[in-house]
Scaffold this motif. Structure first.
Motif, PDB file in Angstrom:
ATOM      1  N   HIS A  69     -27.291  -6.606  -7.775  1.00 15.40           N
ATOM      2  CA  HIS A  69     -27.943  -7.484  -6.919  1.00 15.40           C
ATOM      3  C   HIS A  69     -28.271  -6.726  -5.616  1.00 15.40           C
ATOM      4  O   HIS A  69     -29.201  -6.942  -5.133  1.00 15.40           O
ATOM      5  N   GLY A  70     -27.175  -6.140  -5.340  1.00 11.75           N
ATOM      6  CA  GLY A  70     -27.341  -5.169  -3.948  1.00 11.75           C
ATOM      7  C   GLY A  70     -28.307  -4.456  -4.110  1.00 11.75           C
ATOM      8  O   GLY A  70     -29.219  -3.795  -3.215  1.00 11.75           O
ATOM      9  N   ILE A  71     -28.442  -3.500  -5.280  1.00  6.91           N
ATOM     10  CA  ILE A  71     -29.444  -2.344  -5.480  1.00  6.91           C
ATOM     11  C   ILE A  71     -30.901  -3.033  -5.260  1.00  6.91           C
ATOM     12  O   ILE A  71     -31.834  -2.398  -4.791  1.00  6.91           O
ATOM     13  N   LEU A  72     -31.299  -4.440  -5.840  1.00  7.19           N
ATOM     14  CA  LEU A  72     -32.525  -4.792  -5.883  1.00  7.19           C
ATOM     15  C   LEU A  72     -32.919  -5.400  -4.674  1.00  7.19           C
ATOM     16  O   LEU A  72     -34.071  -5.462  -4.317  1.00  7.19           O
ATOM     17  N   THR A  73     -31.815  -5.712  -3.784  1.00  5.21           N
ATOM     18  CA  THR A  73     -32.147  -6.561  -2.595  1.00  5.21           C
ATOM     19  C   THR A  73     -32.239  -5.591  -1.212  1.00  5.21           C
ATOM     20  O   THR A  73     -32.998  -5.984  -0.240  1.00  5.21           O
ATOM     21  N   THR A  74     -31.476  -4.733  -1.253  1.00  7.77           N
ATOM     22  CA  THR A  74     -31.381  -3.729  -0.052  1.00  7.77           C
ATOM     23  C   THR A  74     -32.594  -3.024   0.144  1.00  7.77           C
ATOM     24  O   THR A  74     -33.066  -2.522  -1.075  1.00  7.77           O
ATOM     25  N   LYS A  75     -33.055  -2.783   1.245  1.00  2.33           N
ATOM     26  CA  LYS A  75     -34.098  -1.817   1.557  1.00  2.33           C
ATOM     27  C   LYS A  75     -33.641  -0.506   2.079  1.00  2.33           C
ATOM     28  O   LYS A  75     -34.671   0.537   2.380  1.00  2.33           O
ATOM     29  N   ARG A  80     -28.365   3.802  -2.984  1.00 10.14           N
ATOM     30  CA  ARG A  80     -27.651   5.227  -3.736  1.00 10.14           C
ATOM     31  C   ARG A  80     -25.901   4.633  -3.834  1.00 10.14           C
ATOM     32  O   ARG A  80     -25.510   4.860  -4.980  1.00 10.14           O
ATOM     33  N   LEU A  81     -25.493   4.049  -2.891  1.00 11.54           N
ATOM     34  CA  LEU A  81     -23.930   3.648  -3.031  1.00 11.54           C
ATOM     35  C   LEU A  81     -23.728   2.670  -4.088  1.00 11.54           C
ATOM     36  O   LEU A  81     -22.782   2.642  -4.729  1.00 11.54           O
ATOM     37  N   TYR A  82     -24.773   1.775  -3.704  1.00 16.78           N
ATOM     38  CA  TYR A  82     -24.509   0.472  -4.711  1.00 16.78           C
ATOM     39  C   TYR A  82     -24.965   0.852  -6.426  1.00 16.78           C
ATOM     40  O   TYR A  82     -24.241   0.479  -7.140  1.00 16.78           O
ATOM     41  N   LYS A  83     -25.615   1.827  -6.377  1.00  9.97           N
ATOM     42  CA  LYS A  83     -25.827   2.488  -7.755  1.00  9.97           C
ATOM     43  C   LYS A  83     -24.810   3.165  -8.450  1.00  9.97           C
ATOM     44  O   LYS A  83     -24.452   2.990  -9.543  1.00  9.97           O
ATOM     45  N   SER A  84     -24.247   3.735  -7.323  1.00 10.66           N
ATOM     46  CA  SER A  84     -23.047   4.504  -8.000  1.00 10.66           C
ATOM     47  C   SER A  84     -21.696   3.708  -8.190  1.00 10.66           C
ATOM     48  O   SER A  84     -21.054   3.938  -9.269  1.00 10.66           O
ATOM     49  N   LEU A  85     -21.751   2.765  -7.361  1.00 14.22           N
ATOM     50  CA  LEU A  85     -20.539   1.774  -7.661  1.00 14.22           C
ATOM     51  C   LEU A  85     -21.077   0.959  -9.041  1.00 14.22           C
ATOM     52  O   LEU A  85     -20.100   0.655  -9.805  1.00 14.22           O
ATOM     53  N   TYR A  86     -22.172   0.577  -9.150  1.00 16.50           N
ATOM     54  CA  TYR A  86     -22.431  -0.171 -10.346  1.00 16.50           C
ATOM     55  C   TYR A  86     -22.298   0.607 -11.455  1.00 16.50           C
ATOM     56  O   TYR A  86     -21.815   0.160 -12.400  1.00 16.50           O
ATOM     57  N   ASN A  87     -22.576   1.987 -11.485  1.00 12.61           N
ATOM     58  CA  ASN A  87     -22.582   2.889 -13.110  1.00 12.61           C
ATOM     59  C   ASN A  87     -21.083   3.052 -13.048  1.00 12.61           C
ATOM     60  O   ASN A  87     -20.474   3.204 -14.202  1.00 12.61           O
ATOM     61  N   HIS A  88     -20.217   3.105 -11.864  1.00 11.78           N
ATOM     62  CA  HIS A  88     -18.796   3.291 -12.227  1.00 11.78           C
ATOM     63  C   HIS A  88     -18.313   2.061 -12.977  1.00 11.78           C
ATOM     64  O   HIS A  88     -17.597   2.151 -13.914  1.00 11.78           O
ATOM     65  N   LYS A  89     -18.714   0.807 -12.469  1.00 10.78           N
ATOM     66  CA  LYS A  89     -18.278  -0.616 -13.130  1.00 10.78           C
ATOM     67  C   LYS A  89     -18.541  -0.772 -14.485  1.00 10.78           C
ATOM     68  O   LYS A  89     -17.956  -0.968 -15.281  1.00 10.78           O
ATOM     69  N   LYS A  90     -19.867  -0.066 -14.730  1.00 13.29           N
ATOM     70  CA  LYS A  90     -20.379  -0.309 -15.971  1.00 13.29           C
ATOM     71  C   LYS A  90     -19.776   0.556 -17.154  1.00 13.29           C
ATOM     72  O   LYS A  90     -19.407   0.320 -18.071  1.00 13.29           O
TER      73      LYS A  90
END
Length: 147
Positions: free
Chosen positions: A27-33, A39-49
């Motif tokens: 959700h953070g990846i999609l909403t933040t500008k 990039r940080l949220y995407k890295s965290l998301y990929n780690h959790k996935k």
């Protein structure tokens, strides 16, 4: 009659915490500008996935698909609870929420480690913990100074 909890039962809360954190980061990846936050949220998301995929594989070795489906339903219910909780709290910054979610996730990891005895599973979780350490430090810095 009480049954002895299995090693998978100890993973349940950790699995749910991982799933909810991944959904929030998505959700953070999609909403933040801000690009650095994306990039940080995407890295965290990929780690959790990646962690979820490893846990899914381990759960399927020990249990069946029905148990995994029930666990995913519990995860989705927890996500709804988290969304309600976040929507009622006004004026929260996403970095602070992410830091709080990550701290809760790490606390759940430590509780899981106290109950686990399976060496392969502990090694997998330790590996993911050490890989996520730089991401957690970066998240703390972002929430402390930039947000």
């Amino acid at each position: 009659m009480l049954r002895k909890p299995s090693k998978i039962d100890h993973l349940e809360k950790y699995y749910i915490a991982n799933y909810t954190a991944a959904i929030y980061y998505k959700h953070g990846i999609l909403t933040t500008k801000k690009q650095f936050l994306k990039r940080l949220y995407k890295s965290l998301y990929n780690h959790k996935k990646a962690l979820k995929d490893d846990l899914d594989r381990y759960i399927l070795e020990v249990r069946d698909q029905d148990y995994l489906d029930r666990l995913l339903l519990k995860c989705k219910k927890e996500v709804l609870v988290m969304q309600r909780r976040l929507s009622t709290t006004s004026n929260l910054k996403s970095g602070r929420v992410c830091t709080e979610i990550e701290n809760r996730f790490v606390k759940q990891l430590h509780q899981t480690f106290t109950k686990l005895t399976d060496g392969d599973l502990r090694n997998t979780l330790l590996s993911h913990k050490h890989k996520s350490k730089p991401l957690q430090e970066q998240l703390v810095l972002v929430s402390k100074y930039l947000i």
